[in-house]
Structure formats: C-alpha cells, structure tokens
Write a protein that holds these residues in place. Structure first.
Motif, PDB file in Angstrom:
ATOM      1  N   GLN A 131       0.311  -1.316   0.348  1.00  0.00           N
ATOM      2  CA  GLN A 131      -0.277   0.208  -0.169  1.00  0.00           C
ATOM      3  C   GLN A 131       0.760   0.958   0.410  1.00  0.00           C
ATOM      4  OE1 GLN A 131      -3.131  -1.046   2.789  1.00  0.00           O
ATOM      5  NE2 GLN A 131      -3.780   0.668   2.138  1.00  0.00           N
ATOM      6  N   ILE A 132       2.179   1.543   0.270  1.00  0.00           N
ATOM      7  CA  ILE A 132       2.678   2.197   0.420  1.00  0.00           C
ATOM      8  C   ILE A 132       3.713   2.345  -1.284  1.00  0.00           C
ATOM      9  CG2 ILE A 132       4.608   3.957   1.439  1.00  0.00           C
ATOM     10  CD1 ILE A 132       4.024   2.275   4.496  1.00  0.00           C
ATOM     11  N   CYS A 133       4.333   1.966  -1.454  1.00  0.00           N
ATOM     12  CA  CYS A 133       4.794   2.346  -3.162  1.00  0.00           C
ATOM     13  C   CYS A 133       3.961   1.265  -4.030  1.00  0.00           C
ATOM     14  CB  CYS A 133       6.475   1.102  -2.804  1.00  0.00           C
ATOM     15  SG  CYS A 133       6.458  -0.261  -2.575  1.00  0.00           S
ATOM     16  N   ILE A 165       5.044 -12.109  -0.477  1.00  0.00           N
ATOM     17  CA  ILE A 165       5.283 -12.011   0.002  1.00  0.00           C
ATOM     18  C   ILE A 165       4.783 -10.586   1.439  1.00  0.00           C
ATOM     19  CG2 ILE A 165       8.034 -12.700  -0.619  1.00  0.00           C
ATOM     20  CD1 ILE A 165       8.889 -10.099  -1.488  1.00  0.00           C
ATOM     21  N   VAL A 166       3.913 -10.104   0.298  1.00  0.00           N
ATOM     22  CA  VAL A 166       3.853  -8.406   1.523  1.00  0.00           C
ATOM     23  C   VAL A 166       3.362  -9.097   2.761  1.00  0.00           C
ATOM     24  CG1 VAL A 166       3.027  -7.523  -0.477  1.00  0.00           C
ATOM     25  CG2 VAL A 166       1.759  -9.089   0.598  1.00  0.00           C
ATOM     26  N   GLU A 167       2.897  -8.173   3.550  1.00  0.00           N
ATOM     27  CA  GLU A 167       3.311  -9.013   4.848  1.00  0.00           C
ATOM     28  C   GLU A 167       2.121  -8.192   5.784  1.00  0.00           C
ATOM     29  OE1 GLU A 167       6.699  -8.284   7.256  1.00  0.00           O
ATOM     30  OE2 GLU A 167       7.327  -9.564   5.911  1.00  0.00           O
ATOM     31  N   ALA A 168       1.278  -8.255   6.697  1.00  0.00           N
ATOM     32  CA  ALA A 168       0.361  -7.015   7.236  1.00  0.00           C
ATOM     33  C   ALA A 168       0.588  -6.171   8.289  1.00  0.00           C
ATOM     34  CB  ALA A 168      -0.927  -8.288   7.576  1.00  0.00           C
ATOM     35  N   LEU A 204      -2.490  -2.873   7.074  1.00  0.00           N
ATOM     36  CA  LEU A 204      -2.055  -2.351   6.486  1.00  0.00           C
ATOM     37  C   LEU A 204      -1.078  -2.953   5.893  1.00  0.00           C
ATOM     38  CD1 LEU A 204      -2.251   1.232   5.428  1.00  0.00           C
ATOM     39  CD2 LEU A 204      -0.156   1.293   6.328  1.00  0.00           C
ATOM     40  N   ILE A 205      -1.417  -3.016   4.319  1.00  0.00           N
ATOM     41  CA  ILE A 205      -0.403  -3.696   3.580  1.00  0.00           C
ATOM     42  C   ILE A 205       0.615  -3.653   3.013  1.00  0.00           C
ATOM     43  CG2 ILE A 205      -0.734  -6.286   2.037  1.00  0.00           C
ATOM     44  CD1 ILE A 205      -1.957  -6.979   4.638  1.00  0.00           C
ATOM     45  N   VAL A 206       1.168  -3.897   3.509  1.00  0.00           N
ATOM     46  CA  VAL A 206       3.120  -3.117   3.039  1.00  0.00           C
ATOM     47  C   VAL A 206       4.134  -4.587   3.102  1.00  0.00           C
ATOM     48  CG1 VAL A 206       3.100  -1.588   3.906  1.00  0.00           C
ATOM     49  CG2 VAL A 206       3.737  -3.081   5.527  1.00  0.00           C
ATOM     50  N   CYS A 207       5.107  -4.210   1.592  1.00  0.00           N
ATOM     51  CA  CYS A 207       5.945  -4.948   1.548  1.00  0.00           C
ATOM     52  C   CYS A 207       7.267  -5.243   2.109  1.00  0.00           C
ATOM     53  CB  CYS A 207       6.664  -4.453   0.458  1.00  0.00           C
ATOM     54  SG  CYS A 207       7.539  -3.109   0.271  1.00  0.00           S
ATOM     55  N   ALA A 211       0.035   5.138  -1.464  1.00  0.00           N
ATOM     56  CA  ALA A 211       0.063   4.715  -3.001  1.00  0.00           C
ATOM     57  C   ALA A 211      -1.510   3.843  -3.101  1.00  0.00           C
ATOM     58  CB  ALA A 211       0.793   3.962  -3.868  1.00  0.00           C
ATOM     59  N   LEU A 212      -1.899   3.320  -2.246  1.00  0.00           N
ATOM     60  CA  LEU A 212      -2.923   2.358  -2.369  1.00  0.00           C
ATOM     61  C   LEU A 212      -3.823   2.727  -1.737  1.00  0.00           C
ATOM     62  CD1 LEU A 212      -1.804  -1.158  -3.963  1.00  0.00           C
ATOM     63  CD2 LEU A 212      -2.693   0.951  -5.444  1.00  0.00           C
TER      64      LEU A 212
END
Ligand SMILES: [Zn+2]
Ligand SMILES: [Zn+2]
Length: 283
Positions: A207-209, A221-224, A242-245, A277-278
């Motif tokens: 969600q960030i990039c 491989i995304v993480e919560a 939030l879902i982030v790399c 970003a998302l």
C-alpha cells in the motif's frame, strides 16, 4: 489455495447478534464475495448451517442489495436465526457477560431509546465467521472477554515485529511461537485471516509503494502491519491493518513514522511525508 476456513468476518457482539442475526458488509471481502457470487444472487435467500464448537445450527442468509433503496454502492449479507432459537441461546451462553451487560442497560433505559448499546472497550466480545469449502456452511468462533485478557498477558513485553511475523507466516517451529496456548490459537488464526483477506484485496501489492515485488518470482511476500501496534492496542480489525512490502515494513518499524489517518500519510521523523499509493479499505 483456498483452505477449508478461508475467510473470516469479525463481528462485534451486540443485542441483535445475541438474538436474531447480523449484517455483514461485503465491501472489501474478497473470498466471501467470490463464494457468494456463485452461491447467492442479489435479493436471494438460502438456508445455511453454522457450526459452533462442533454443534450445527440452522440459519438463513440473504444477499441484500441496498444500492437501490438506500443509495449504497455495496451489497450486504444478512444472517438471520430465530429469536430464542438454538443458535441465539447458544450465543447468549457463550457471550454471557455481553448479554448481561446489554440486558441491564436495556432495562435501565427509557422505553423509546433505540440507540445501539456498545460494550465498554475493555470487555468487548466478538464472533468470528469463517467460510468453509461448502458455500452453505459457515464456522463460528467466539472471542470472549477472557480470551482477550489472556492475550493481553501473553503479548505484554513481546516485540511487535516478532508478534506480527507469527501472524504473517505460519510458524513451523512450534517452540518459537508465542501462541502455544490453546485459546490463543483461534486469536492468531483470526488475526492472520483478516490480514490474508487484505493481501488478496490488494493483490499482494504494497500500500505504500504500490508494487508487488514478489510477482515475477510468483512469491507472495507482502505483510500485514498493525497501524496501532498490536502489542499495545490488541486491535486486529482490518482498519488497523496495512498491507506492506517487507522493505516498507522494516522501514516503518525502524523509523517509527506517525500515521495520519485522515490523510493516509506517513510522517517520518526526518520530515518526509509519504501518502499511501493504494488504499481501498481504510476510511
Ligand atoms: Zn513497499
Ligand atoms: Zn508491523
């Protein structure tokens, strides 16, 4: 890929849930929505079976389309069971504290007062609803106030990242998991499933990039991440996740930015501001 209990919906216990049923918004619920598209058309009702602690209960599910009547974009599911029927009585017994608390409040209030009675923050109880491989069968799990108190004791002094790793990945080494206790297993599962659904919602993008960096390797491989750290908040609602790399996840825990929930911006101590970003699920 979709295991027997794929999607969970976490519902806070209230008077309606204890007596006759509840409503589930379908918005953001990827697996639920996918299952339902095949099973239940708009406006349609079907009988369903709900399992709670190995016992089965009859209920009815309706795909209510509020779009026309209430100007809402998304569909809702209504689950109904009979007032003082078997399921209602079972739920009242499991959620005894909630039932007593709300009954007492109702007894004391004015007759025409119709406001929804909420449980105090530190004794909220929840019903977790899982889909199964059968579209007409659901699994229920109760999260009672004692479960949450127990969890509070366990996570006290634990590191947020260690805890989150156990939600994001199935920990193989049983000894290394902090979730040894039986009653904690269901809380861990609940947390993990809420995160898993969000990962699907974002199609494994950060969600960030906005990137799905595992994509070309066919690797998810995304993480919560918990916006308010779980060790303090014990909040596993989707609006706290939030879902982030993995890179952004490490950066967040390393730099400790503040999250501005109104503008969906991370504010870093060095002055950098970064907007998500998302975003589909945070409001
Ligand atoms: Zn990222
Ligand atoms: Zn995190």
């Amino acid at each position: 890929m979709e295991t027997a209990e794929n999607y969970v919906y976490k519902k806070e216990v209230d008077w309606s849930l204890l007596n006759e049923g509840f409503t589930l918004p379908l918005e953001n619920q990827v697996v639920f929505g996918r299952n339902l598209g095949r099973f239940l058309r708009r406006g349609e009702s079907k009988n369903i079976t709900m399992y709670l602690d190995g016992k089965s209960y009859k209920a009815r599910i309706t795909n209510v389309n509020f779009a026309e009547r209430h100007n809402r974009k998304k569909d809702m599911l209504q689950i109904r069971y009979s007032l003082n029927g078997e399921l209602s009585n079972a739920l009242k017994a499991y959620f005894r504290k909630s039932y007593q608390f709300i009954s007492e409040k109702r007894r004391l209030r004015a007759n025409n007062d119709r406001t929804v009675i909420r449980l105090p923050e530190d004794c909220k109880e929840y019903l977790a609803i899982y889909t199964t491989e059968y579209e007409d069968t659901y699994l229920l799990e109760t999260i009672v106030a004692e479960d949450i108190l127990f969890l509070k004791e366990i996570v006290k002094n634990k590191q947020e990242q260690v805890l989150e790793a156990s939600f994001n990945y199935d920990v193989v080494d049983e000894k290394s998991t902090i979730f040894e206790a039986e009653r904690i297993v269901k809380l861990r599962k609940l947390n993990k499933k809420i995160g898993d659904n969000l990962k699907l919602l974002y199609n494994y993008r950060c969600q960030i990039c906005g990137k799905n960096i595992g994509k070309k390797y066919d690797s998810h491989i995304v993480e919560a991440h918990h916006i308010d750290y779980f060790v303090y908040s014990l909040n596993n609602d989707s609006d706290n996740q939030l879902i982030v790399c993995p890179n952004h996840h490490s950066i967040i825990h390393n730099a400790n930015p503040m999250f501005d929930r109104k503008r969906f911006i991370y504010l870093y101590p060095n002055g950098l501001q970064e907007k998500l970003a998302l975003n589909q699920h945070l409001k």
